[in-house]
Design a protein around this motif. Structure first.
Motif, PDB file in Angstrom:
ATOM      1  N   UNK A 134      41.005 -51.849  24.051  1.00  0.00           N
ATOM      2  CA  UNK A 134      40.614 -50.702  23.221  1.00  0.00           C
ATOM      3  C   UNK A 134      41.741 -50.300  22.270  1.00  0.00           C
ATOM      4  N   UNK A 135      42.959 -50.280  22.783  1.00  0.00           N
ATOM      5  CA  UNK A 135      44.117 -49.938  21.955  1.00  0.00           C
ATOM      6  C   UNK A 135      44.252 -50.920  20.801  1.00  0.00           C
ATOM      7  N   UNK A 136      44.131 -52.213  21.110  1.00  0.00           N
ATOM      8  CA  UNK A 136      44.249 -53.243  20.073  1.00  0.00           C
ATOM      9  C   UNK A 136      43.135 -53.110  19.039  1.00  0.00           C
ATOM     10  N   UNK A 137      41.918 -52.878  19.501  1.00  0.00           N
ATOM     11  CA  UNK A 137      40.778 -52.804  18.583  1.00  0.00           C
ATOM     12  C   UNK A 137      40.882 -51.591  17.667  1.00  0.00           C
ATOM     13  N   UNK A 138      41.363 -50.481  18.198  1.00  0.00           N
ATOM     14  CA  UNK A 138      41.527 -49.268  17.386  1.00  0.00           C
ATOM     15  C   UNK A 138      42.509 -49.484  16.239  1.00  0.00           C
ATOM     16  N   UNK A 139      43.441 -50.421  16.402  1.00  0.00           N
ATOM     17  CA  UNK A 139      44.454 -50.663  15.373  1.00  0.00           C
ATOM     18  C   UNK A 139      43.934 -51.532  14.225  1.00  0.00           C
ATOM     19  N   UNK A 140      42.758 -52.110  14.378  1.00  0.00           N
ATOM     20  CA  UNK A 140      42.180 -52.963  13.338  1.00  0.00           C
ATOM     21  C   UNK A 140      41.591 -52.115  12.210  1.00  0.00           C
ATOM     22  N   UNK A 141      41.569 -52.676  11.001  1.00  0.00           N
ATOM     23  CA  UNK A 141      40.990 -51.960   9.860  1.00  0.00           C
ATOM     24  C   UNK A 141      39.523 -51.637  10.122  1.00  0.00           C
ATOM     25  N   UNK A 142      38.816 -52.622  10.666  1.00  0.00           N
ATOM     26  CA  UNK A 142      37.407 -52.438  11.005  1.00  0.00           C
ATOM     27  C   UNK A 142      37.206 -52.808  12.469  1.00  0.00           C
ATOM     28  N   UNK A 143      37.366 -51.841  13.382  1.00  0.00           N
ATOM     29  CA  UNK A 143      37.209 -52.144  14.815  1.00  0.00           C
ATOM     30  C   UNK A 143      35.831 -52.715  15.123  1.00  0.00           C
ATOM     31  N   UNK A 144      35.819 -53.692  16.017  1.00  0.00           N
ATOM     32  CA  UNK A 144      34.569 -54.349  16.414  1.00  0.00           C
ATOM     33  C   UNK A 144      34.356 -54.104  17.911  1.00  0.00           C
ATOM     34  N   UNK A 145      33.928 -52.888  18.257  1.00  0.00           N
ATOM     35  CA  UNK A 145      33.804 -52.478  19.650  1.00  0.00           C
ATOM     36  C   UNK A 145      32.708 -53.233  20.398  1.00  0.00           C
ATOM     37  N   UNK A 146      31.612 -53.538  19.723  1.00  0.00           N
ATOM     38  CA  UNK A 146      30.538 -54.294  20.386  1.00  0.00           C
ATOM     39  C   UNK A 146      31.032 -55.682  20.779  1.00  0.00           C
ATOM     40  N   UNK A 147      31.810 -56.301  19.880  1.00  0.00           N
ATOM     41  CA  UNK A 147      32.349 -57.628  20.175  1.00  0.00           C
ATOM     42  C   UNK A 147      33.355 -57.559  21.318  1.00  0.00           C
ATOM     43  N   UNK A 148      34.144 -56.504  21.358  1.00  0.00           N
ATOM     44  CA  UNK A 148      35.091 -56.300  22.459  1.00  0.00           C
ATOM     45  C   UNK A 148      34.336 -56.283  23.789  1.00  0.00           C
ATOM     46  N   UNK A 149      33.245 -55.526  23.843  1.00  0.00           N
ATOM     47  CA  UNK A 149      32.445 -55.435  25.082  1.00  0.00           C
ATOM     48  C   UNK A 149      31.832 -56.779  25.445  1.00  0.00           C
ATOM     49  N   UNK A 150      31.318 -57.493  24.448  1.00  0.00           N
ATOM     50  CA  UNK A 150      30.719 -58.809  24.713  1.00  0.00           C
ATOM     51  C   UNK A 150      31.754 -59.755  25.324  1.00  0.00           C
ATOM     52  N   UNK A 151      32.953 -59.774  24.728  1.00  0.00           N
ATOM     53  CA  UNK A 151      34.018 -60.664  25.218  1.00  0.00           C
ATOM     54  C   UNK A 151      34.445 -60.286  26.627  1.00  0.00           C
ATOM     55  N   UNK A 152      34.560 -59.005  26.856  1.00  0.00           N
ATOM     56  CA  UNK A 152      34.997 -58.523  28.168  1.00  0.00           C
ATOM     57  C   UNK A 152      34.026 -58.991  29.252  1.00  0.00           C
ATOM     58  N   UNK A 153      32.736 -58.868  29.001  1.00  0.00           N
ATOM     59  CA  UNK A 153      31.723 -59.282  29.970  1.00  0.00           C
ATOM     60  C   UNK A 153      31.650 -60.807  30.093  1.00  0.00           C
ATOM     61  N   UNK A 154      31.826 -61.514  28.970  1.00  0.00           N
ATOM     62  CA  UNK A 154      31.768 -62.982  28.984  1.00  0.00           C
ATOM     63  C   UNK A 154      32.905 -63.593  29.803  1.00  0.00           C
ATOM     64  N   UNK A 155      34.034 -62.880  29.878  1.00  0.00           N
ATOM     65  CA  UNK A 155      35.183 -63.379  30.650  1.00  0.00           C
ATOM     66  C   UNK A 155      34.838 -63.648  32.107  1.00  0.00           C
ATOM     67  N   UNK A 156      33.974 -62.814  32.687  1.00  0.00           N
ATOM     68  CA  UNK A 156      33.597 -63.008  34.096  1.00  0.00           C
ATOM     69  C   UNK A 156      32.942 -64.369  34.316  1.00  0.00           C
ATOM     70  N   UNK A 157      32.154 -64.786  33.344  1.00  0.00           N
ATOM     71  CA  UNK A 157      31.495 -66.091  33.425  1.00  0.00           C
ATOM     72  C   UNK A 157      32.493 -67.219  33.170  1.00  0.00           C
TER      73      UNK A 157
END
Length: 196
Positions: free
Chosen positions: A138-161
């Motif tokens: 979340x900290x990293x994404x907030x620092x982006x010009x255009x945060x991509x929070x949905x993509x952050x969530x997708x990646x986080x969940x995909x990691x389990x697989x």
């Protein structure tokens, strides 16, 4: 040639650890830089963090038989491709005395292992508590010009697989380093590389 392959779930600190190891005197590591078609993030450098590429370039490299592995992620922003190009052939790798480092996933490591062989590849798995990873992401994404929070969530969940215990076991990814303290983790991985 030895190839140390760093893996870890998103926001586990693998990119920072990679940079610290590259800067480390005495290790003499060379980068095996991956390719991607995703947009460049703030602070990233083309040719250093990734080779930022196009789908057309990917297809051209595939036709030339130079792509070792290729993954497509169906993101909320469209398909993003990540791939590894054979900059060093199998034959050259066996004769080469240099040490390389790369970052990827268990899936990409499996293909790299298939291409170069167990005598060359050394997997390194960086672990971190899920709550801490989410906080860092979340900290990293907030620092982006255009945060991509949905993509952050997708990646986080995909990691389990991607990092299922069976997958790690099958690929013999048994070198695990907890990244609770960055300096200590870098020291531990550097020591392991020196031993190898």
């Amino acid at each position: 040639m030895k190839l140390f392959y760093l893996m870890g779930k998103s926001a586990s600190g693998k990119d920072t650890i990679y940079k610290k190891l590259m800067e480390r005197e005495g290790l003499s590591l060379k980068a095996l830089v991956p390719y991607t078609t995703r947009p460049i993030r703030s602070g990233e450098v083309d040719g250093k963090d990734y080779h930022f590429s196009t789908v057309e370039e990917l297809e051209s490299l595939k036709e030339a038989g130079r792509v070792i592995e290729h993954r497509t992620y169906h993101t909320v922003h469209g398909d993003w491709h990540y791939f590894t190009v054979a900059e060093i052939s199998r034959e050259e790798a066996v004769k080469n005395a240099e040490q390389y480092i790369a970052i990827g996933t268990p899936e990409s490591y499996g293909k790299i292992l298939e291409y170069y062989g167990k005598e060359i590849c050394r997997p390194i798995y960086i672990c971190l508590d899920d709550g801490e990873r989410l906080s860092r992401a979340l900290t990293r994404e907030r620092s982006q010009k255009e945060p991509k929070y949905k993509e952050l969530c997708r990646r986080f969940l995909a990691d389990d697989e991607d990092f299922r215990e069976e997958v790690l076991k099958e690929l013999q990814i048994d070198r695990q380093f907890e990244n609770n303290d960055l300096k200590e983790t870098v020291e531990n991985i550097a020591s392991y590389i020196m031993q190898e």
